[in-house]
Scaffold this active site. Structure first.
Site, PDB file in Angstrom:
ATOM      1  CG  HIS A 197       0.573   2.597  -9.410  1.00  0.00           C
ATOM      2  ND1 HIS A 197       0.225   2.231  -8.132  1.00  0.00           N
ATOM      3  CD2 HIS A 197      -0.470   3.331  -9.878  1.00  0.00           C
ATOM      4  CE1 HIS A 197      -0.976   2.727  -7.837  1.00  0.00           C
ATOM      5  NE2 HIS A 197      -1.414   3.406  -8.882  1.00  0.00           N
ATOM      6  NE  ARG A 231      -3.837   7.291  -7.381  1.00  0.00           N
ATOM      7  CZ  ARG A 231      -3.852   6.824  -6.136  1.00  0.00           C
ATOM      8  NH1 ARG A 231      -3.602   7.614  -5.118  1.00  0.00           N
ATOM      9  NH2 ARG A 231      -4.131   5.555  -5.919  1.00  0.00           N
ATOM     10  CG  LEU A 235      10.444 -16.760  -3.700  1.00  0.00           C
ATOM     11  CD1 LEU A 235      10.095 -16.834  -2.216  1.00  0.00           C
ATOM     12  CD2 LEU A 235      11.010 -15.387  -4.034  1.00  0.00           C
ATOM     13  CD  GLU A 271     -13.995  -3.472  -3.350  1.00  0.00           C
ATOM     14  OE1 GLU A 271     -14.552  -2.376  -3.249  1.00  0.00           O
ATOM     15  OE2 GLU A 271     -14.574  -4.529  -3.699  1.00  0.00           O
ATOM     16  CG  ASP A 289      -2.104   0.857   1.132  1.00  0.00           C
ATOM     17  OD1 ASP A 289      -2.337   1.405   0.035  1.00  0.00           O
ATOM     18  OD2 ASP A 289      -2.800   1.029   2.137  1.00  0.00           O
ATOM     19  N   GLY A 290       0.312   2.347  -0.531  1.00  0.00           N
ATOM     20  CA  GLY A 290       0.940   3.670  -0.409  1.00  0.00           C
ATOM     21  C   GLY A 290       1.681   4.144  -1.648  1.00  0.00           C
ATOM     22  CG  ASN A 291       2.421   1.468  -4.625  1.00  0.00           C
ATOM     23  OD1 ASN A 291       3.606   1.215  -4.579  1.00  0.00           O
ATOM     24  ND2 ASN A 291       1.489   0.600  -4.245  1.00  0.00           N
ATOM     25  CD  GLU A 344       2.631 -13.494  15.441  1.00  0.00           C
ATOM     26  OE1 GLU A 344       2.374 -12.297  15.717  1.00  0.00           O
ATOM     27  OE2 GLU A 344       2.447 -14.426  16.238  1.00  0.00           O
ATOM     28  NE  ARG A 393      -8.806   0.027   5.744  1.00  0.00           N
ATOM     29  CZ  ARG A 393      -8.257   1.229   5.625  1.00  0.00           C
ATOM     30  NH1 ARG A 393      -8.188   2.014   6.669  1.00  0.00           N
ATOM     31  NH2 ARG A 393      -7.768   1.624   4.469  1.00  0.00           N
ATOM     32  CD1 TRP A 442       7.508   6.797  -1.660  1.00  0.00           C
ATOM     33  CD2 TRP A 442       7.214   7.058  -3.876  1.00  0.00           C
ATOM     34  NE1 TRP A 442       8.751   6.893  -2.247  1.00  0.00           N
ATOM     35  CE2 TRP A 442       8.597   7.056  -3.606  1.00  0.00           C
ATOM     36  CE3 TRP A 442       6.795   7.208  -5.199  1.00  0.00           C
ATOM     37  CZ2 TRP A 442       9.567   7.192  -4.601  1.00  0.00           C
ATOM     38  CZ3 TRP A 442       7.747   7.347  -6.194  1.00  0.00           C
ATOM     39  CH2 TRP A 442       9.121   7.340  -5.906  1.00  0.00           C
TER      40      TRP A 442
HETATM   41  C1  V0D Z   1       1.328  -1.542  -8.575  1.00  0.00           C
HETATM   42  C2  V0D Z   1       2.850  -2.115  -6.023  1.00  0.00           C
HETATM   43  C3  V0D Z   1       4.426  -6.086 -10.215  1.00  0.00           C
HETATM   44  C4  V0D Z   1       1.394  -2.375  -6.154  1.00  0.00           C
HETATM   45  C5  V0D Z   1       3.713  -2.886  -6.971  1.00  0.00           C
HETATM   46  C6  V0D Z   1      -1.690  -5.491 -12.228  1.00  0.00           C
HETATM   47  C7  V0D Z   1       0.656  -1.624  -7.242  1.00  0.00           C
HETATM   48  C8  V0D Z   1       3.602  -2.399  -8.388  1.00  0.00           C
HETATM   49  C9  V0D Z   1       3.347  -6.735 -10.786  1.00  0.00           C
HETATM   50  C10 V0D Z   1       3.333  -8.064 -11.381  1.00  0.00           C
HETATM   51  C11 V0D Z   1       1.879  -3.744  -9.621  1.00  0.00           C
HETATM   52  C12 V0D Z   1       2.179  -8.816 -11.414  1.00  0.00           C
HETATM   53  C13 V0D Z   1       2.194 -10.073 -11.954  1.00  0.00           C
HETATM   54  C14 V0D Z   1       3.353 -10.603 -12.462  1.00  0.00           C
HETATM   55  C15 V0D Z   1       4.514  -9.881 -12.439  1.00  0.00           C
HETATM   56  C16 V0D Z   1       4.499  -8.601 -11.909  1.00  0.00           C
HETATM   57  C17 V0D Z   1       2.263  -5.864 -10.614  1.00  0.00           C
HETATM   58  C18 V0D Z   1       0.120  -4.995 -10.648  1.00  0.00           C
HETATM   59  C19 V0D Z   1       0.548  -3.873  -9.985  1.00  0.00           C
HETATM   60  C20 V0D Z   1      -1.323  -5.093 -10.947  1.00  0.00           C
HETATM   61  F1  V0D Z   1       3.375 -11.852 -12.973  1.00  0.00           F
HETATM   62  N1  V0D Z   1       4.061  -4.914  -9.726  1.00  0.00           N
HETATM   63  N2  V0D Z   1       2.735  -4.759  -9.967  1.00  0.00           N
HETATM   64  N3  V0D Z   1       0.971  -5.997 -10.956  1.00  0.00           N
HETATM   65  N4  V0D Z   1       2.278  -2.596  -8.928  1.00  0.00           N
END
Ligand code: V0D
Length: 254
Positions: A51, A47, A145, A81, A34-36, A221, A208, A39
């Site tokens: 991200h 915004r 992993l 959401e 959260d908080g992208n 935890e 939350r 930031w």
């Molecule tokens: C934006 C912060 C990597 C959260 C991280 C579609 C919000 C950066 C992926 C990612 C997002 C997803 C699947 C994958 C490889 C990479 C990603 C989304 C948002 C939403 F196989 N970052 N990331 N997907 N953000």
């Protein structure tokens, strides 16, 4: 790129394994990233810049998790959401898996990481699904992993679906209601192939669960930080794990 911090599972002998936090490491860590947006806004940036920086934090934390010996890392990337956000922002977010994997998939493969996705494939654009499916396919036999992206995921919908599938089987006479137990219910969730998270991390000061893995987090935890996700570091990740280890020791009565 040579990066000795990246891999321990490629190492052949246990002496070479790099486990800075010992072996009492949580097996499954889940993170609400959260908080992208905040930031970015604090820096006078749009915004979407947040991200994008958040994506770099995904790489940092994936490397850290692997090095520390976490076996499963679940990252909440997009909730059911999040569709309510402005369309340009959603469109930008949906490009991120493709962009991330174009940059990182080769290195993930080299490092024996297995990519998975937890969520509803419906409504996702084909370019998002295609990028994900390629990564899932190319890493499905990897034994290191497990990097699990929660994408278009919502916990209540997941549970309602589980109930529906169980009810249908019972109505058809294929399942005795007396056989419905916690294990059966767990097996109908999108997380059926994962252990429950040992540790949940949420960034950006919100305290939350926001419809994230409500069933699975029953005994986990919880660890919160005010730091925004793009500013999240390996050091903070280690701090969360060390706090988990302290709590686990107390719980064990030592
Ligand atoms: C934006 C912060 C990597 C959260 C991280 C579609 C919000 C950066 C992926 C990612 C997002 C997803 C699947 C994958 C490889 C990479 C990603 C989304 C948002 C939403 F196989 N970052 N990331 N997907 N953000």
């Amino acid at each position: 790129m040579i990066d000795r911090l990246w891999s321990r599972r490629g190492k052949t002998s246990p002496q070479e394994a790099d486990l800075p936090l010992g072996d009492n490491v949580p097996q499954h860590v889940a993170i609400i990233m959260d908080g992208n947006g905040r930031w970015a806004q604090n820096r006078g940036l749009p915004r979407i810049a947040g991200h994008h920086s958040g994506m770099k934090a995904v790489k940092r934390v994936t490397k850290a998790a692997d090095r520390i010996g976490v076996k499963y890392l679940t990252l909440y990337a997009f909730s059911t959401e999040n569709w309510k956000r402005p369309k340009p922002e959603v469109d930008f977010l949906m490009r991120l898996p493709q962009e991330f994997l174009a940059l990182e998939l080769d290195e993930l493969i080299e490092n024996n990481v297995q990519v998975r996705m937890m969520g509803y494939r419906e409504n996702l654009p084909s370019y998002t699904i295609d990028a994900l499916e390629e990564a899932i396919h190319k890493t499905k036999n990897n034994t290191g992993l497990v990097l699990n992206f929660a994408l278009n995921y919502g916990s209540r919908a997941e549970m309602a679906d589980a109930v529906r599938s169980i009810a249908k089987e019972a109505a058809d006479g294929r399942l005795n209601p007396d056989d419905i137990d916690e294990q059966l219910f767990s097996s109908r969730l999108l997380s059926s192939e994962l252990p429950d998270p040992d540790l949940l991390i949420r960034t950006s000061g919100e305290l939350r669960l926001s419809n994230f893995m409500l069933w699975q987090l029953a005994y986990s935890e919880l660890w919160f930080t005010d730091v925004y996700w793009p500013a999240f570091t390996e050091e903070l990740f280690q701090e969360a794990i060390m706090e988990y280890q302290r709590r686990a020791r107390r719980f064990g009565g030592v």
